[in-house]
Motif scaffolding. Structure first.
Motif, PDB file in Angstrom:
ATOM      1  N   ASP A 162      92.476 -58.526 -43.896  1.00 51.61           N
ATOM      2  CA  ASP A 162      92.847 -58.651 -45.308  1.00 51.61           C
ATOM      3  C   ASP A 162      93.859 -59.776 -45.522  1.00 51.61           C
ATOM      4  OD1 ASP A 162      95.072 -57.385 -44.371  1.00 51.61           O
ATOM      5  OD2 ASP A 162      94.769 -55.523 -45.463  1.00 51.61           O
TER       6      ASP A 162
ATOM      7  N   TYR B 297     105.502 -47.115 -40.868  1.00 52.00           N
ATOM      8  CA  TYR B 297     105.731 -47.406 -39.437  1.00 52.00           C
ATOM      9  C   TYR B 297     106.631 -48.623 -39.248  1.00 52.00           C
ATOM     10  CZ  TYR B 297     101.885 -50.814 -39.850  1.00 52.00           C
ATOM     11  OH  TYR B 297     101.084 -51.856 -40.219  1.00 52.00           O
TER      12      TYR B 297
ATOM     13  N   LYS C  44     105.867 -49.722 -47.173  1.00 57.24           N
ATOM     14  CA  LYS C  44     104.864 -49.640 -46.113  1.00 57.24           C
ATOM     15  C   LYS C  44     103.777 -50.639 -46.461  1.00 57.24           C
ATOM     16  CE  LYS C  44     102.298 -45.849 -45.467  1.00 57.24           C
ATOM     17  NZ  LYS C  44     102.278 -44.376 -45.350  1.00 57.24           N
TER      18      LYS C  44
HETATM   19  P1  NAP Z   1      98.526 -46.271 -40.783  1.00 59.24           P
HETATM   20  O1  NAP Z   1      98.820 -47.292 -41.802  1.00 59.24           O
HETATM   21  O2  NAP Z   1      99.627 -45.859 -39.884  1.00 59.24           O
HETATM   22  O3  NAP Z   1      97.946 -45.014 -41.558  1.00 59.24           O
HETATM   23  C1  NAP Z   1      97.769 -43.786 -40.915  1.00 59.24           C
HETATM   24  C2  NAP Z   1      97.408 -42.758 -41.952  1.00 59.24           C
HETATM   25  O4  NAP Z   1      97.222 -41.513 -41.311  1.00 59.24           O
HETATM   26  C3  NAP Z   1      98.493 -42.557 -42.992  1.00 59.24           C
HETATM   27  O5  NAP Z   1      97.922 -42.346 -44.233  1.00 59.24           O
HETATM   28  C4  NAP Z   1      99.205 -41.305 -42.480  1.00 59.24           C
HETATM   29  O6  NAP Z   1      99.857 -40.593 -43.456  1.00 59.24           O
HETATM   30  C5  NAP Z   1      98.040 -40.509 -41.944  1.00 59.24           C
HETATM   31  N1  NAP Z   1      98.468 -39.539 -40.961  1.00 59.24           N
HETATM   32  C6  NAP Z   1      98.963 -39.762 -39.730  1.00 59.24           C
HETATM   33  N2  NAP Z   1      99.247 -38.601 -39.119  1.00 59.24           N
HETATM   34  C7  NAP Z   1      98.926 -37.626 -40.009  1.00 59.24           C
HETATM   35  C8  NAP Z   1      98.997 -36.207 -39.978  1.00 59.24           C
HETATM   36  N3  NAP Z   1      99.470 -35.548 -38.914  1.00 59.24           N
HETATM   37  N4  NAP Z   1      98.594 -35.525 -41.075  1.00 59.24           N
HETATM   38  C9  NAP Z   1      98.137 -36.184 -42.155  1.00 59.24           C
HETATM   39  N5  NAP Z   1      98.040 -37.519 -42.257  1.00 59.24           N
HETATM   40  C10 NAP Z   1      98.438 -38.212 -41.188  1.00 59.24           C
HETATM   41  O7  NAP Z   1      97.316 -46.722 -39.843  1.00 59.24           O
HETATM   42  P2  NAP Z   1      96.045 -47.628 -40.180  1.00 59.24           P
HETATM   43  O8  NAP Z   1      95.453 -47.283 -41.471  1.00 59.24           O
HETATM   44  O9  NAP Z   1      95.193 -47.579 -38.966  1.00 59.24           O
HETATM   45  O10 NAP Z   1      96.635 -49.056 -40.351  1.00 59.24           O
HETATM   46  C11 NAP Z   1      97.543 -49.567 -39.396  1.00 59.24           C
HETATM   47  C12 NAP Z   1      97.737 -51.011 -39.629  1.00 59.24           C
HETATM   48  O11 NAP Z   1      96.624 -51.713 -39.116  1.00 59.24           O
HETATM   49  C13 NAP Z   1      97.825 -51.491 -41.049  1.00 59.24           C
HETATM   50  O12 NAP Z   1      99.030 -51.240 -41.659  1.00 59.24           O
HETATM   51  C14 NAP Z   1      97.573 -52.938 -40.851  1.00 59.24           C
HETATM   52  O13 NAP Z   1      98.735 -53.572 -40.378  1.00 59.24           O
HETATM   53  C15 NAP Z   1      96.526 -52.911 -39.782  1.00 59.24           C
HETATM   54  N6  NAP Z   1      95.217 -53.035 -40.412  1.00 59.24           N
HETATM   55  C16 NAP Z   1      94.912 -54.219 -40.891  1.00 59.24           C
HETATM   56  C17 NAP Z   1      93.730 -54.384 -41.488  1.00 59.24           C
HETATM   57  C18 NAP Z   1      93.401 -55.721 -41.989  1.00 59.24           C
HETATM   58  O14 NAP Z   1      92.486 -55.846 -42.735  1.00 59.24           O
HETATM   59  N7  NAP Z   1      94.141 -56.738 -41.611  1.00 59.24           N
HETATM   60  C19 NAP Z   1      92.831 -53.341 -41.630  1.00 59.24           C
HETATM   61  C20 NAP Z   1      93.160 -52.127 -41.120  1.00 59.24           C
HETATM   62  C21 NAP Z   1      94.372 -51.985 -40.505  1.00 59.24           C
HETATM   63  P3  NAP Z   1     101.403 -40.872 -43.778  1.00 59.24           P
HETATM   64  O15 NAP Z   1     101.410 -42.198 -44.466  1.00 59.24           O
HETATM   65  O16 NAP Z   1     101.811 -39.746 -44.607  1.00 59.24           O
HETATM   66  O17 NAP Z   1     102.111 -40.916 -42.450  1.00 59.24           O
END
Ligand code: NAP
Length: 500
Positions: free
Chosen positions: A54, A466, A298
């Motif tokens: 993105d 995070y 975030k």
């Molecule tokens: P994330 O942003 O850490 O999201 C994890 C999700 O899981 C959050 O909504 C979190 O809720 C939920 N979660 C975790 N533990 C939980 C639990 N025990 N019960 C309920 N919900 C829980 O991870 P991600 O979506 O994999 O993304 C990580 C990063 O990857 C992004 O921020 C970005 O930097 C990168 N990414 C980039 C792209 C791109 O296009 N460049 C695409 C995808 C990912 P809470 O928020 O309440 O903790």
């Protein structure tokens, strides 16, 4: 005599960037150790439906290796994987790489003045049998979104249907006509959910914290434009400069100077809310999807098809907290059970328990990097080096990430390596180590700059971001513009290091 000049852990874009710099400096005896079975880091590991970057690809790529043939403004996952392969081939990096091998620990040997690295094959012949390798220099490029986080929800291991974490996607799993639950609504889920909704008979999205989503201005790059980028590379450089300046402006104003320019940050939130209003019909669903924390606390994301998914009759947004997982479904705290066939964990990554660093690293006098960061605070000079750890570069350090495109960080770090190793050579020295004074001054500068950011000035307590450590400190991002990081990497005095 060591087994190698340099051991690099990680064959993603960061590790490959470091290897390219080292090759330019004349180092050829490199070993790149990669836990996965191929190169590309994130773009090899992730292959969930909908995966794309993105950040516009004119910017999300090495500036010295532009790809004129990106098909879309925001490249899809497989294109990025192919780009990583192209870079590895063009810069002849594959011959340095070993795959399916995990680094388990590294220790600085004071007597021999070298690093001793323990590695273990995770598959194939020799699986589980550790090997010790030595190198003059150690570099870690292990990423920070690399240790999948499994939710600590009661009963998660008892579920008898199919469970998939997004970072371990199984392409053979049949989603068609299935009752599917997705836990998590981060950037990954935002990409995945619209794709899964097309195949599920029922989809329930379990949201704990909503994410800010703004419109994604994506488009196919027409062939004539691709040809223009190939024939006249300055045109692509110009597109990169314009996009980079826009990203920089967003980062600097909305995140770093929140104190002074809160109105811009609020403007971004208003844009996201208008996007939500336009795209979601039901007011109650809109309310649930609206974050209650400041934009930027975030990582926000971009999407045009995430919100409309919640208008579909077979898609439910569930915000009642999960109480437990049973063998056949998910029970929320109000006692309701949602029966499911497939459980998708879009629960992200564990940064602060199992990363920073990704494995045990012991420097001078038994100093343990992970323990010292956790007990004495997170710090790393210019986001790459730490006193007590000679000949060690940590590319995934506190305060290392500048700008919105990871490539801005990588290229600043490559330049840091190039200045440092050139000086090492010029002095005829064999070891370098950053001084405690330089490290402390850099940390002070970071803490001072952090004071104006959304992380400290915004309303972030409910964001569960995070970007913050378990102790609540926002140490992940460098609170300066990437232009300032680029100036700093040219200007830091080489006396900030001792050479011997
Ligand atoms: P994330 O942003 O850490 O999201 C994890 C999700 O899981 C959050 O909504 C979190 O809720 C939920 N979660 C975790 N533990 C939980 C639990 N025990 N019960 C309920 N919900 C829980 O991870 P991600 O979506 O994999 O993304 C990580 C990063 O990857 C992004 O921020 C970005 O930097 C990168 N990414 C980039 C792209 C791109 O296009 N460049 C695409 C995808 C990912 P809470 O928020 O309440 O903790």
């Amino acid at each position: 005599m060591t087994d190698h000049d340099v051991i690099i852990i990680g064959a993603g874009f960061g590790g490959m960037g470091a290897a390219i710099s080292l090759r330019r400096l004349g180092y050829d005896d490199l070993l790149i150790v990669e836990r996965e079975d191929d190169l590309g880091g994130t773009w090899h590991v992730n292959h969930y439906p909908g995966l794309a970057v993105d950040i516009a690809s004119v910017t999300y790529s090495y500036s010295f290796e532009p790809n004129p043939h990106w098909k879309n403004w925001f490249a899809r996952g497989p294109e990025l994987k192919r780009y990583a392969e192209h870079v590895a081939d063009k810069y002849d990096l594959r011959r340095h790489m070993v795959f399916g091998v995990s680094a388990e620990g590294a220790r600085w040997d004071e007597d021999e003045q070298h690093w001793v690295v323990t590695t273990t094959p995770v598959s194939g012949p020799g699986q589980g049998v550790s090997t010790v390798r030595t190198a003059r220099f150690l570099m870690t490029a292990t990423g920070f979104l690399s240790q999948p986080k499994l939710p600590d929800i009661e009963g998660v291991d008892d579920f008898t249907g199919t469970v998939i974490h997004t970072a371990k996607w199984d392409d053979t799993v049949d989603l068609d006509g299935k009752r599917i639950a997705v836990i998590g609504t981060g950037a990954t889920a935002v990409q995945l959910i619209p794709q899964i909704a097309k195949r599920a008979s029922e989809l329930t999205v379990f949201q704990r914290t909503p994410i800010w989503v703004t419109p994604k201005n994506d488009f196919r790059i027409p062939r004539p434009v691709q040809s223009l980028f190939a024939r006249a590379p300055w045109t692509q450089r110009a597109a990169r400069a314009v996009n980079g300046a826009w990203l920089e402006g967003m980062m600097v104003t909305a995140v770093l100077h929140y104190k002074q320019a809160k109105f811009l940050n609020n403007g971004a939130a208003a844009l996201a809310k208008a996007h939500l209003r336009r795209q979601v019909n039901d007011p109650e669903t809109r309310r649930k999807l609206t974050p209650d924390y400041s934009f930027g606390c975030k990582r926000p994301t971009f999407s045009n098809d995430y919100y409309p998914t919640f208008n579909k009759p077979h898609v439910t947004l569930e915000t009642t907290p999960i109480a437990k997982i049973t063998p056949t479904g998910i029970v929320t705290t109000d006692g309701t059970e949602t029966p499911i066939d497939v459980l998708v964990l879009a629960t992200g990554f564990n940064l602060w328990d199992t990363n920073f660093p990704a494995f045990e690293i012991i420097g001078r006098s038994g100093l343990d990097l992970g323990k010292s960061w956790r007990t004495s605070g997170y710090h790393a000079f210019e986001g790459v080096s730490v006193p007590g750890f000679p000949n060690f570069i940590s590319l995934n350090s506190p305060y290392s990430y500048s700008g919105l495109s990871y490539f801005m960080t990588i290229e600043v770090q490559m330049r840091h390596l190039e200045r440092l190793f050139s000086e090492l050579g010029d002095q005829g020295a064999t070891t370098f180590e950053v001084t405690a004074k330089a490290d402390a001054e850099f940390l002070e500068h970071m803490l001072e700059r952090m004071g104006d950011t959304v992380f400290l000035q915004g309303s972030c307590s409910t964001a569960r971001s995070y970007y913050y450590t378990n102790e609540g400190d926002a140490v992940l991002l460098r609170p300066t513009s990437s232009a300032s990081a680029r100036r700093a990497v040219e200007a830091f005095p080489l006396e900030d290091y001792t050479f011997a």
